[in-house]
Structure formats: structure tokens, C-alpha cells
Design a protein around this motif. Structure first.
Motif, PDB file in Angstrom:
ATOM      1  N   VAL A 109       0.833  -1.204   0.000  1.00 47.10           N
ATOM      2  CA  VAL A 109       0.000   0.000   0.000  1.00 47.10           C
ATOM      3  C   VAL A 109       0.866   1.252   0.000  1.00 47.10           C
ATOM      4  O   VAL A 109       0.588   2.225  -0.721  1.00 47.10           O
ATOM      5  N   ASP A 110       1.936   1.251   0.789  1.00 53.13           N
ATOM      6  CA  ASP A 110       2.821   2.420   0.829  1.00 53.13           C
ATOM      7  C   ASP A 110       3.422   2.710  -0.545  1.00 53.13           C
ATOM      8  O   ASP A 110       3.514   3.872  -0.961  1.00 53.13           O
ATOM      9  N   GLN A 111       3.814   1.667  -1.250  1.00 53.20           N
ATOM     10  CA  GLN A 111       4.409   1.878  -2.565  1.00 53.20           C
ATOM     11  C   GLN A 111       3.380   2.351  -3.583  1.00 53.20           C
ATOM     12  O   GLN A 111       3.674   3.183  -4.437  1.00 53.20           O
ATOM     13  N   ILE A 112       2.167   1.808  -3.505  1.00 50.95           N
ATOM     14  CA  ILE A 112       1.109   2.290  -4.395  1.00 50.95           C
ATOM     15  C   ILE A 112       0.812   3.757  -4.105  1.00 50.95           C
ATOM     16  O   ILE A 112       0.650   4.569  -5.027  1.00 50.95           O
ATOM     17  N   ALA A 113       0.762   4.114  -2.832  1.00 49.53           N
ATOM     18  CA  ALA A 113       0.484   5.502  -2.458  1.00 49.53           C
ATOM     19  C   ALA A 113       1.548   6.446  -3.015  1.00 49.53           C
ATOM     20  O   ALA A 113       1.240   7.572  -3.429  1.00 49.53           O
ATOM     21  N   ARG A 114       2.804   5.998  -3.059  1.00 57.24           N
ATOM     22  CA  ARG A 114       3.901   6.827  -3.584  1.00 57.24           C
ATOM     23  C   ARG A 114       4.054   6.682  -5.089  1.00 57.24           C
ATOM     24  O   ARG A 114       4.924   7.314  -5.679  1.00 57.24           O
ATOM     25  N   ARG A 115       3.241   5.824  -5.695  1.00 55.59           N
ATOM     26  CA  ARG A 115       3.406   5.469  -7.120  1.00 55.59           C
ATOM     27  C   ARG A 115       4.820   4.944  -7.375  1.00 55.59           C
ATOM     28  O   ARG A 115       5.423   5.194  -8.419  1.00 55.59           O
ATOM     29  N   ASP A 116       5.289   4.173  -6.438  1.00 55.01           N
ATOM     30  CA  ASP A 116       6.649   3.649  -6.482  1.00 55.01           C
ATOM     31  C   ASP A 116       6.649   2.252  -7.101  1.00 55.01           C
ATOM     32  O   ASP A 116       6.851   1.246  -6.420  1.00 55.01           O
ATOM     33  N   TYR A 117       6.394   2.199  -8.379  1.00 54.59           N
ATOM     34  CA  TYR A 117       6.429   0.913  -9.075  1.00 54.59           C
ATOM     35  C   TYR A 117       6.698   1.134 -10.558  1.00 54.59           C
ATOM     36  O   TYR A 117       6.443   2.204 -11.104  1.00 54.59           O
ATOM     37  N   ALA A 118       7.244   0.091 -11.177  1.00 58.44           N
ATOM     38  CA  ALA A 118       7.485   0.102 -12.620  1.00 58.44           C
ATOM     39  C   ALA A 118       6.441  -0.778 -13.289  1.00 58.44           C
ATOM     40  O   ALA A 118       5.863  -1.668 -12.663  1.00 58.44           O
ATOM     41  N   VAL A 119       6.196  -0.508 -14.552  1.00 59.62           N
ATOM     42  CA  VAL A 119       5.235  -1.305 -15.313  1.00 59.62           C
ATOM     43  C   VAL A 119       5.998  -2.158 -16.324  1.00 59.62           C
ATOM     44  O   VAL A 119       6.801  -1.654 -17.106  1.00 59.62           O
ATOM     45  N   GLU A 120       5.742  -3.449 -16.267  1.00 61.35           N
ATOM     46  CA  GLU A 120       6.417  -4.423 -17.124  1.00 61.35           C
ATOM     47  C   GLU A 120       5.406  -4.993 -18.107  1.00 61.35           C
ATOM     48  O   GLU A 120       4.401  -5.576 -17.704  1.00 61.35           O
ATOM     49  N   ARG A 121       5.646  -4.813 -19.386  1.00 54.47           N
ATOM     50  CA  ARG A 121       4.735  -5.321 -20.413  1.00 54.47           C
ATOM     51  C   ARG A 121       5.063  -6.781 -20.697  1.00 54.47           C
ATOM     52  O   ARG A 121       6.223  -7.130 -20.917  1.00 54.47           O
ATOM     53  N   ARG A 122       4.039  -7.615 -20.685  1.00 52.29           N
ATOM     54  CA  ARG A 122       4.218  -9.046 -20.928  1.00 52.29           C
ATOM     55  C   ARG A 122       3.511  -9.464 -22.217  1.00 52.29           C
ATOM     56  O   ARG A 122       2.367  -9.094 -22.465  1.00 52.29           O
ATOM     57  N   MET A 123       4.224 -10.238 -22.977  1.00 54.23           N
ATOM     58  CA  MET A 123       3.715 -10.763 -24.233  1.00 54.23           C
ATOM     59  C   MET A 123       2.589 -11.767 -23.984  1.00 54.23           C
ATOM     60  O   MET A 123       2.606 -12.526 -23.012  1.00 54.23           O
ATOM     61  N   THR A 124       1.595 -11.772 -24.863  1.00 50.08           N
ATOM     62  CA  THR A 124       0.525 -12.769 -24.829  1.00 50.08           C
ATOM     63  C   THR A 124       0.565 -13.560 -26.136  1.00 50.08           C
ATOM     64  O   THR A 124       1.383 -13.283 -27.019  1.00 50.08           O
ATOM     65  N   ILE A 125      -0.306 -14.557 -26.242  1.00 51.87           N
ATOM     66  CA  ILE A 125      -0.468 -15.254 -27.522  1.00 51.87           C
ATOM     67  C   ILE A 125      -1.928 -15.168 -27.958  1.00 51.87           C
ATOM     68  O   ILE A 125      -2.841 -15.223 -27.133  1.00 51.87           O
ATOM     69  N   ASP A 126      -2.114 -14.980 -29.250  1.00 50.23           N
ATOM     70  CA  ASP A 126      -3.427 -15.097 -29.863  1.00 50.23           C
ATOM     71  C   ASP A 126      -3.547 -16.495 -30.445  1.00 50.23           C
ATOM     72  O   ASP A 126      -2.622 -16.983 -31.111  1.00 50.23           O
ATOM     73  N   VAL A 127      -4.670 -17.134 -30.194  1.00 51.51           N
ATOM     74  CA  VAL A 127      -4.866 -18.531 -30.575  1.00 51.51           C
ATOM     75  C   VAL A 127      -6.065 -18.636 -31.513  1.00 51.51           C
ATOM     76  O   VAL A 127      -7.133 -18.078 -31.234  1.00 51.51           O
ATOM     77  N   THR A 128      -5.880 -19.345 -32.609  1.00 54.67           N
ATOM     78  CA  THR A 128      -6.957 -19.600 -33.565  1.00 54.67           C
ATOM     79  C   THR A 128      -7.163 -21.106 -33.665  1.00 54.67           C
ATOM     80  O   THR A 128      -6.198 -21.844 -33.897  1.00 54.67           O
ATOM     81  N   ALA A 129      -8.379 -21.562 -33.470  1.00 56.21           N
ATOM     82  CA  ALA A 129      -8.717 -22.981 -33.629  1.00 56.21           C
ATOM     83  C   ALA A 129      -9.713 -23.111 -34.770  1.00 56.21           C
ATOM     84  O   ALA A 129     -10.738 -22.421 -34.790  1.00 56.21           O
TER      85      ALA A 129
END
Length: 295
Positions: A109-129
Motif C-alpha cells: 500500500v505504501d508503494q502504491i500511495a507513492r506510485r513507487d512501481y514500474a510497469v512491465e509489459r508481458r507478451m501474450t499469444i493469440d490462438v486460432t482454432a
């Protein structure tokens, strides 16, 4: 106070008693910082998320998840296609996607309040059946899509290929088509490699294959992985996406997995390389590294 008046956090929790107690504590601590809380209920029940529901997240700064990796994957369903990041408090077992344990709610909570975080983008997969009747089914996954047998006493016969070229056919229990994030989930337990999350790649890991060359494959992010359920298979199979969304596949079906058009965001509040997370989550022995002692 003007800095925090309009701040909002979405809380996604499992429904068991421990999670609900942790959620109450989390909401109280966020309120101390003037941060409003919105709750996402019934997250244990998989359901499609409509675009208008996702649009209502425009005022949310971060999603805090209370549960295991399954609950985090449910939260990811809500925010995919937005810039809202997700951070997890582990109430499960390994909880590899989670940053914090339940005893560390105050730090979170303290870190969220300070906006003390980095954002990490994660790859997804698109699936076609594509099923033999010509129907095309679209799906996606953050961790993995699997094609698995439905009958425990039977194998399924699969052909695998990459970029439109056949590679091998074999009898097996199934295959896992994974992202780097999913490399430490189902793919890992099936004998696949651990892939660092900043590596852009797709994985294919056979499950109990009866073949000499049935090894895990790692291909580039522009490649397309293909799996065909051969017509000589005498039973249906099931496609699972992140262990949540399913589709029955009759013999003659084909599944394609490619890099997803929409990545997802994880909030990272703890600095340090991925190797530290591996050691911590799997309790790996590191005694003797560079002459030091195990911490």
C-alpha cells in the motif's frame, strides 16, 4: 490532498475466507491514503469480459489481486487491452506472478500511495482454432494454450509445425504452447525451459510424447506454432487457454498460436533481476555462489 482525491484501485480477490480478510485489511490501509477501492466480485467464475466493462476501468490506476496465479489470470482478463497494470499478493502456493505475500500488505500500500512501481509489459499469444466444420474460434492466453487428450486411457495423435511447415507427428497426452511468462507455469512442469520474461519468443512443449524427437521448441516472436489433431485420432481433445477458457476439438482440428496483438501489464514493486525471483519462488539452493553463504 489534491494529489490523491481521485485515485482508485481495483481489488480482485479469491472468495475464500483468508482472501476476504486480507481484502478488508487492504481496503482499510488504502483508505488511510485517500485511495478509493473498487471491487471485482465473483472472480472465481470465468466469464467473457465485454468492451464496455473494460472501458469502465479508465479511472483505475492499478489492480491489486489477492489469491494465487489463477486469480491473477482472471484479473488480467479484465484489463487486457488497457494500460492498467496488475500486482498480486500471493495467497496460493508458489504464486509466481505475485509480487508480495499477505504479510506485506502494508509495504504494498505504501508503494502504491507513492506510485513507487514500474510497469512491465508481458507478451501474450493469440490462438486460432479451426474445426473440421469450418468454424474459426479466436482465443488468447497470457501463460499458455494447451491441446490435451480427453480420455486418460488414450493418446491423441498430433502433427506439429512452424510457419506453415510440418515438423513432426507423434502420439502424446498433448502439447503446451506458451509465452515466456508461461514458461514457469505448465510448460515448466512438463519439462520446458525457463525463459526470461523480457525475451520475445514462443514455446512448444510436448506432453508425454511417444517420439524420439519430441523436445521443447523455442521460436521467434514472428513465428506461428501449429498443432493438428490428426483424423486417425479416435477421441476428441480439449484446448485450454490459461486453464480457464476451453474449446472441444474433434479430430481434424487445427490450432495456431502467434504473438498476441494485446500485451498485458504487470506492476513491479520490487527491483532486481528475474533470477532473484526464480531463486525466491522456487527456493533454489545457491550456497557457495561466489564463495558466499546461502541467505
Amino acid at each position: 490532498m489534491g494529489d490523491v482525491v481521485n485515485r482508485e484501485v481495483l481489488v480482485v480477490s479469491h472468495t475464500h475466507a483468508r482472501a476476504l480478510a486480507a481484502r478488508a485489511e487492504l481496503e482499510q490501509r488504502l483508505a488511510v491514503h485517500g485511495i478509493a477501492v473498487r471491487a471485482a466480485e465473483d472472480v472465481a467464475v470465468p466469464a467473457p469480459v465485454l468492451p464496455e466493462e473494460r472501458a469502465r476501468l479508465s479511472t483505475v490506476e492499478v489492480v491489486v489481486v489477492l489469491g494465487g496465479d489463477g486469480t491473477i489470470l482472471r484479473a488480467v482478463e479484465l484489463v487486457r487491452g488497457t494500460d492498467v497494470p496488475v500486482v498480486g499478493i500471493n495467497l496460493g502456493h508458489v504464486g509466481f506472478l505475485a509480487e508480495f505475500d499477505v504479510a506485506e500488505i502494508n509495504d504494498l500500500v505504501d508503494q502504491i500511495a507513492r506510485r513507487d512501481y514500474a510497469v512491465e509489459r508481458r507478451m501474450t499469444i493469440d490462438v486460432t482454432a479451426i474445426t473440421p466444420d469450418g468454424m474459426v474460434h479466436q482465443a488468447w492466453a497470457m501463460n499458455e494454450a494447451t491441446v490435451e487428450k480427453n480420455r486418460p486411457e488414450r493418446m491423441i495423435e498430433l502433427a506439429i509445425g512452424v510457419d506453415g511447415r510440418a515438423l513432426e507427428t507423434f502420439g502424446c497426452d498433448g502439447v503446451v504452447l506458451a509465452t515466456p511468462t508461461g514458461s514457469t507455469a505448465y510448460a515448466f512442469s512438463a519439462g520446458g525451459p525457463v525463459v526470461w520474461p523480457d525475451v520475445e519468443a514462443l514455446l512448444l512443449v510436448p506432453l508425454s510424447a511417444h517420439a524420439l524427437f519430441a523436445r521443447p521448441l523455442v521460436v521467434g516472436p514472428s513465428s506461428v506454432l501449429e498443432v493438428e489433431l490428426l483424423t486417425r485420432t479416435d477421441t476428441t481433445a480439449t484446448m485450454w487457454c490459461d486453464g480457464r477458457r476451453t474449446l472441444t476439438l474433434p479430430p481434424g482440428s487445427r490450432v495456431e498460436a502467434r504473438r498476441g496483438a494485446e500485451p498485458v501489464n504487470l506492476a513491479r514493486l520490487r527491483p532486481g533481476p528475474f533470477s532473484e525471483r526464480l531463486v525466491r519462488k522456487f527456493d533454489l539452493p545457491v550456497a557457495g555462489w561466489r564463495g558466499g553463504r546461502q541467505q
